[in-house]
Every structure is written in C-alpha cells, then in structure tokens.
Design an enzyme around this catalytic site. Structure first.
Site, PDB file in Angstrom:
ATOM      1  N   ARG A  86     -17.234 106.327  19.738  1.00  0.00           N
ATOM      2  CA  ARG A  86     -18.014 107.234  20.571  1.00  0.00           C
ATOM      3  C   ARG A  86     -19.371 107.601  19.990  1.00  0.00           C
ATOM      4  NH1 ARG A  86     -14.697 112.275  22.549  1.00  0.00           N
ATOM      5  NH2 ARG A  86     -15.483 113.033  20.569  1.00  0.00           N
ATOM      6  N   LYS A  98       0.515 102.091  13.378  1.00  0.00           N
ATOM      7  CA  LYS A  98       1.524 103.138  13.365  1.00  0.00           C
ATOM      8  C   LYS A  98       0.849 104.503  13.438  1.00  0.00           C
ATOM      9  CE  LYS A  98       3.235 104.800   9.488  1.00  0.00           C
ATOM     10  NZ  LYS A  98       2.566 105.605   8.437  1.00  0.00           N
ATOM     11  N   ASP A 149       3.317  97.117  10.646  1.00  0.00           N
ATOM     12  CA  ASP A 149       3.890  97.898   9.560  1.00  0.00           C
ATOM     13  C   ASP A 149       3.326  97.211   8.330  1.00  0.00           C
ATOM     14  OD1 ASP A 149       5.462  98.640   7.350  1.00  0.00           O
ATOM     15  OD2 ASP A 149       6.987  99.379   8.719  1.00  0.00           O
ATOM     16  N   HIS A 150       2.367  97.840   7.682  1.00  0.00           N
ATOM     17  CA  HIS A 150       1.631  97.075   6.666  1.00  0.00           C
ATOM     18  C   HIS A 150       2.508  96.638   5.493  1.00  0.00           C
ATOM     19  CE1 HIS A 150       1.169 100.941   4.535  1.00  0.00           C
ATOM     20  NE2 HIS A 150       0.899 100.228   3.464  1.00  0.00           N
ATOM     21  N   LYS A 187       2.779  92.764   2.755  1.00  0.00           N
ATOM     22  CA  LYS A 187       2.745  92.657   1.295  1.00  0.00           C
ATOM     23  C   LYS A 187       3.474  91.384   0.870  1.00  0.00           C
ATOM     24  CE  LYS A 187       2.759  97.701   0.715  1.00  0.00           C
ATOM     25  NZ  LYS A 187       1.620  98.195  -0.032  1.00  0.00           N
ATOM     26  N   GLU A 235       5.480 107.988  -4.297  1.00  0.00           N
ATOM     27  CA  GLU A 235       4.015 108.123  -4.305  1.00  0.00           C
ATOM     28  C   GLU A 235       3.609 109.278  -5.198  1.00  0.00           C
ATOM     29  OE1 GLU A 235       1.841 106.851  -0.600  1.00  0.00           O
ATOM     30  OE2 GLU A 235       3.404 108.142   0.199  1.00  0.00           O
ATOM     31  N   ASP A 271       6.802 109.291   8.653  1.00  0.00           N
ATOM     32  CA  ASP A 271       5.651 108.621   8.055  1.00  0.00           C
ATOM     33  C   ASP A 271       6.069 107.383   7.251  1.00  0.00           C
ATOM     34  OD1 ASP A 271       2.875 108.427   7.275  1.00  0.00           O
ATOM     35  OD2 ASP A 271       3.436 109.211   5.311  1.00  0.00           O
ATOM     36  N   HIS A 318       8.338 101.835   6.922  1.00  0.00           N
ATOM     37  CA  HIS A 318       8.302 101.032   5.697  1.00  0.00           C
ATOM     38  C   HIS A 318       9.684 100.880   5.035  1.00  0.00           C
ATOM     39  CE1 HIS A 318       4.185 101.605   6.540  1.00  0.00           C
ATOM     40  NE2 HIS A 318       3.977 102.694   5.843  1.00  0.00           N
ATOM     41  N   LYS A 356       6.170 112.316  -1.752  1.00  0.00           N
ATOM     42  CA  LYS A 356       4.783 112.436  -2.217  1.00  0.00           C
ATOM     43  C   LYS A 356       4.771 113.340  -3.444  1.00  0.00           C
ATOM     44  CE  LYS A 356       2.328 111.138   1.830  1.00  0.00           C
ATOM     45  NZ  LYS A 356       1.940 109.767   1.601  1.00  0.00           N
TER      46      LYS A 356
HETATM   47  C1  BG6 Z   1       1.204 104.837   5.150  1.00  0.00           C
HETATM   48  C2  BG6 Z   1       1.540 106.300   5.157  1.00  0.00           C
HETATM   49  O1  BG6 Z   1       1.793 104.183   6.235  1.00  0.00           O
HETATM   50  O2  BG6 Z   1       1.665 104.245   3.951  1.00  0.00           O
HETATM   51  C3  BG6 Z   1       0.969 106.999   3.953  1.00  0.00           C
HETATM   52  O3  BG6 Z   1       1.031 106.905   6.340  1.00  0.00           O
HETATM   53  C4  BG6 Z   1       1.373 106.292   2.677  1.00  0.00           C
HETATM   54  O4  BG6 Z   1       1.381 108.367   3.896  1.00  0.00           O
HETATM   55  C5  BG6 Z   1       1.089 104.797   2.777  1.00  0.00           C
HETATM   56  O5  BG6 Z   1       0.658 106.865   1.604  1.00  0.00           O
HETATM   57  C6  BG6 Z   1       1.683 104.058   1.587  1.00  0.00           C
HETATM   58  O6  BG6 Z   1       1.264 102.727   1.620  1.00  0.00           O
HETATM   59  P1  BG6 Z   1       1.136 101.881   0.279  1.00  0.00           P
HETATM   60  O7  BG6 Z   1       0.770 100.511   0.736  1.00  0.00           O
HETATM   61  O8  BG6 Z   1       0.070 102.548  -0.538  1.00  0.00           O
HETATM   62  O9  BG6 Z   1       2.474 101.957  -0.390  1.00  0.00           O
END
Ligand code: BG6
Length: 504
Positions: free
Chosen positions: A54, A163, A192-193, A197, A231, A250, A255, A355
C-alpha cells in the site's frame, strides 16, 4: 542466472508477485531466498518480481530498501554485487491495496508490461506474505482480475500461503474451502518453513535410505521419542501476534507436527508428494485424543517470568509489549502423544517447545529400550539406553550414542558416533525459504502441507486447547528465562520413569 552449470534445478520463466512486500518476511526471508536462488543459478533470464503493497514508493526506493535488508540478512556474505544487479533489474514495485479489486486489474496490466513478459508469458507465482485475514481476499481478487489458474490450464498460476493457516480447525477448514474456489488444491502451496530445512528433508532419506534403522523403528525396540524445538529468543516485539497464537498454535500445530509425522509415518510407496502426504496424514489420524482430564495430565503449558539470558534482562511475558497483563497465553508447551497403530502402540512421543529457554536448538531423540542388565548386574553397571540424536539445527547432524567397554575396566560407558553436516563436506546448505520458493516455481509440492494435513494437526491442537480452556485456573506455571522450562515439564516424563535428554 549465475553459476548456471552448478545448478540442477532450473525454474521455468516466471513472474513472482509478493503481497505484503514491505513486510518483515519479504525483507528477512523472501528476497534473500530469491537472491540465493539467482546466485546458485536456479533463476531463468525470463524472471521478474513485483512487490505489491500500500505504501507510496517507486521501483528505485523499493530496490534500495531490499538491498539494505539483504546486506543484513543474507546468510552468505558479502552480497555478490553482480548477482544483485541482475536481480534488482528484475524487481518492481506496484502500489495496491489488498482488499481493493481494481488494484489487481492494475497489477495484471503491470505484469503484462514488464520487460520479460514475453518470456514468462502469463506464468505467475503469488506469494501471500500478508496478515492471514487477507489470504482469501487476495485469492478472490486475483481470480476476478483473471490472474488465477485458467480452466484450460494455459498458464501456470500458483499461490504460496504463509502460516498461520487458520487459528483452529473450523477457520482452517473455511480457509481451505474459500481458497479452492479460486485456486485448485494442486496450485496451493502452504508453507511450513521447517519442511524446507535440509535436515528435516533428511528425515525421510535417513529413515528409508538405510536398512539398519527401519527394522528397529517400532515399539519392539524404541522406548520413546522426544522432539524439542527450543528457542532462546523471547517474544520480543511480537506480543500482538503471539497473544492470538501461543506456543501451541505458533509452533506445535505446524513445525512440531511436521517433525512428528516425518519420524512416525509409514514408508511411502514413492518419494513423491501425494504418497508422502498420504502417510503423514495417516499418522496424524492415528492419534486419538483422550478426555479433557487426561489431556491435562499429558500436557504442560507455562509462561516465562522475568530474568536474565546471557546477562540480558528479559521481562516477564505478561509485561511484554502488547501483552495482556493477565494473559493465559503459553510461551512453553510440553505434551505426550500416543499413536494408536501397530507400529507405535505403547510408545510415547514427548514434544516440547518454548521461548526464552537456555539454548536455541531443535532436535529429535529416539531413545531405544534398555538392554537386559543381567550380564552386567554383577558389576553394578547401569546400562544406558541407546540414543539416536537427530540435530535439526544448529550444528546440523546425526549422533548415535551407544555403550562400549571402558578400557581396562569391566564396565560400560556411553560413547558417541557423529555425523556433522557442516564438517562433512563442501555442500552448500540452502536456507529453508530458498528450497521452498524454488519448489513452488517448479510445481513440486512435497514440501508443502496439504489441506487435510493442516486440518488433522488442528484437530489435535484444538483438543488440547479445549482442555486447557476448561481448566479451572487463572494461573499457569512460570519458568525462568534461560532454563529448559518449568519443573512440571520434567515431572511429565518423571512420572513415566523417563527424563528429557540433556541439551548437548
Ligand atoms: C516461526 C514462529 O514459524 O518459527 C516463530 O512464528 C519462531 O515464533 C520460528 O521463532 C522458528 O523458526 P526457526 O527456523 O528459527 O527455528
């Protein structure tokens, strides 16, 4: 277009449109991923990117801003100026409002007028890097502007959806129903990243490419499985988002469930998208959720209190920016899941994530049954369980812990045999987003989640959340930042005569 010979995967001519182009994800992950794809020779000459957002901006300013972020976030540095020049000449900015249909007509015109339009000939990848409440509006507007897949299949039109995919089962089901009105399921790529990996992809290769592990991969030999995604970072500036999510939505729904299903699934008939996804869904379906009372016994949720991590003061979660001072949102979850099938009957899977923990690491531990001790009982030797430790990140690798005789002594000691990705070769380890974006442009959907898979994962998380919601409490356990979570989490395993694997 660089190092063309080094590349095995070459994307066909495509224009990528990023919705949410001025956002964090575009700067931190998406553009660095395109840059590395260009650097490694995966992108064709006939390639372009349009950032749609925007804010008032011209192409030159957009490019400059992206370059500044690339210098900061690229995982290989310094940025290769020649590659950037190549890529930047293909990046454009289109001002537009996500809910406004006319802006998509302008987008369609812009796409047709790009310098490489003759090469990509109407083949587009649309990346939804926006807030989830816009997903459906964007898909609908693309459809109305003639940018969705056409019935004749003349053009390739694909949609990457970030996501969170829904916030519970009903919303995910609705989103699935709404999106397929405009984009058929096979053109939707849910990210889903974790699946991008290398170490997560390796779970399949490792399990099914070896004959020594698969015969042991069941309740006869495995005592239990642990999946940890720890984390060190706290919620930091993301309180607004996190208050609507918590660790269960989250991290666990996506994941951790992905790691879980790859470890527990049956061998697929082929290493192809639908076969793999079928097996992953099957294992999720085999989880029967117990009563609310039982779920409360099998799960732990907690919040971090205030404290220090590496000398840095972390405020209690309830005092983070944009967090309700009475928030009941969990920043830590541990749970025990059981799979009701022949392979896994009686084998608990313990999952945990949080976290502000002591260490940043993701790991899967397969803990084998303890051998009978009768042979060594005379020496009072306690035999440790064999432990296969699959390190997802960092220090990506695989470690087998087994027992061996201590020289000159009639006793056993646990020793370790290790494979470490980074030490083992010259291979380039791409970032997850590189692989995923490349696959989406190639039409390879194995590493994306299918509609039914997302829904099954929500079914499990919804049951847990419903049990928590019914719990008669206004408080939840606290844990100190820099610890490995609340004592209740240790207790969850101790009750079963087990303990969390020590962070190595
Ligand atoms: C994300 C979450 O999908 O994955 C975050 O929203 C998280 O809260 C992150 O920190 C962790 O990803 P990675 O690849 O750093 O383990």
């Amino acid at each position: 277009m660089f190092d063309a010979n080094a590349s095995t995967l070459r994307v066909p001519p495509t224009a990528a449109v990023i919705f949410g182009a001025t956002g964090d994800l575009t700067h931190r992950k998406i553009i660095p991923a395109f840059y590395h794809l260009a650097k490694n020779g995966h992108l064709p000459e006939g390639f372009s990117i349009i950032g749609f957002a925007r804010r008032e901006k011209d192409d030159a300013t957009f490019r400059q801003e992206l370059k500044a972020s690339l210098d900061k976030f690229a995982h290989t540095k310094p940025v290769d100026e020649k590659v950037w020049k190549w890529l930047e000449s293909r990046i454009f900015y289109q001002i537009g409002d996500l809910p406004t249909a006319e802006d998509y007509v302008k987008l369609a015109e812009r796409l047709k007028s790009l310098p490489h339009a003759n090469a990509f000939k109407g083949n587009y990848l649309f990346y939804l890097a926006t807030a989830p409440n816009y997903f459906c509006a964007v898909a609908e507007n693309l459809f109305k502007a003639g940018l969705a897949p056409d019935e004749e299949g003349m053009h390739t039109r694909r949609l990457i959806v970030e996501k969170p995919f829904g916030e519970d089962l009903p919303t995910a089901q609705k989103l699935n129903r709404d999106l397929v009105k405009y984009f058929p399921e096979k053109t939707i790529y849910r990210i889903d990243h974790y699946l991008g990996k290398e170490t997560v992809q390796n779970l399949l290769y490792f399990r099914f490419g070896n004959s020594i592990y698969e015969p042991l991969w069941d309740s006869r030999y495995i005592d239990h499985v642990q999946i940890t995604v720890a984390e060190k970072v706290s919620v930091e500036g993301r309180g607004g988002y996190y208050e609507g999510a918590g660790a269960s939505r989250d991290m666990v729904q996506n994941h951790l469930m992905q790691l879980f299903s790859l470890i527990a699934m049956e061998p697929p008939a082929r290493l192809e998208a639908e076969n793999i996804r079928d097996e992953k869904v099957k294992v999720l379906k085999s989880i029967t959720m117990p009563s609310n009372a039982e779920i409360l016994k099998r799960t732990v949720r907690a919040q971090y209190g205030g404290g220090l991590i590496d000398g840095r003061q972390i405020p209690p979660y309830r005092q983070e920016e944009r967090v309700d001072p009475n928030s009941m949102i969990e920043t830590y979850v541990a749970m025990r899941l059981e799979i009701d099938n022949w392979r896994w009957h009686g084998v608990p899977f313990y999952l945990r994530t949080g976290k502000a923990l002591q260490k940043q690491f993701s790991e899967i531990s397969i803990i084998f049954k303890r051998p009978p001790s009768v042979l060594f009982a005379a020496n009072n030797t306690k035999i440790s369980r064999n432990w296969l430790r699959i390190r997802i990140q960092p220090d990506e690798g695989i470690h087998l812990h087994f027992n061996a005789k201590v020289p000159s002594q009639p006793t056993l000691k646990q020793v370790e045999m290790s494979f470490n990705y980074r030490e083992s070769g010259q291979h380039y380890l791409p970032e997850a987003y590189e692989r995923l974006i490349c696959d989406a442009m190639l039409g390879e959907s194995t590493l994306f989640t299918r509609a039914d898979e997302v829904e099954e994962a929500w079914r499990i998380i919804d049951s847990v959340r419903a049990a928590w919601a019914n719990e008669d409490t206004t408080n939840m356990p606290l844990y100190s930042p820099g610890s490995m979570g609340p004592v209740e989490s240790d207790e969850l395993l101790r009750r079963d005569g087990r303990s969390w694997a020590r962070p190595v």
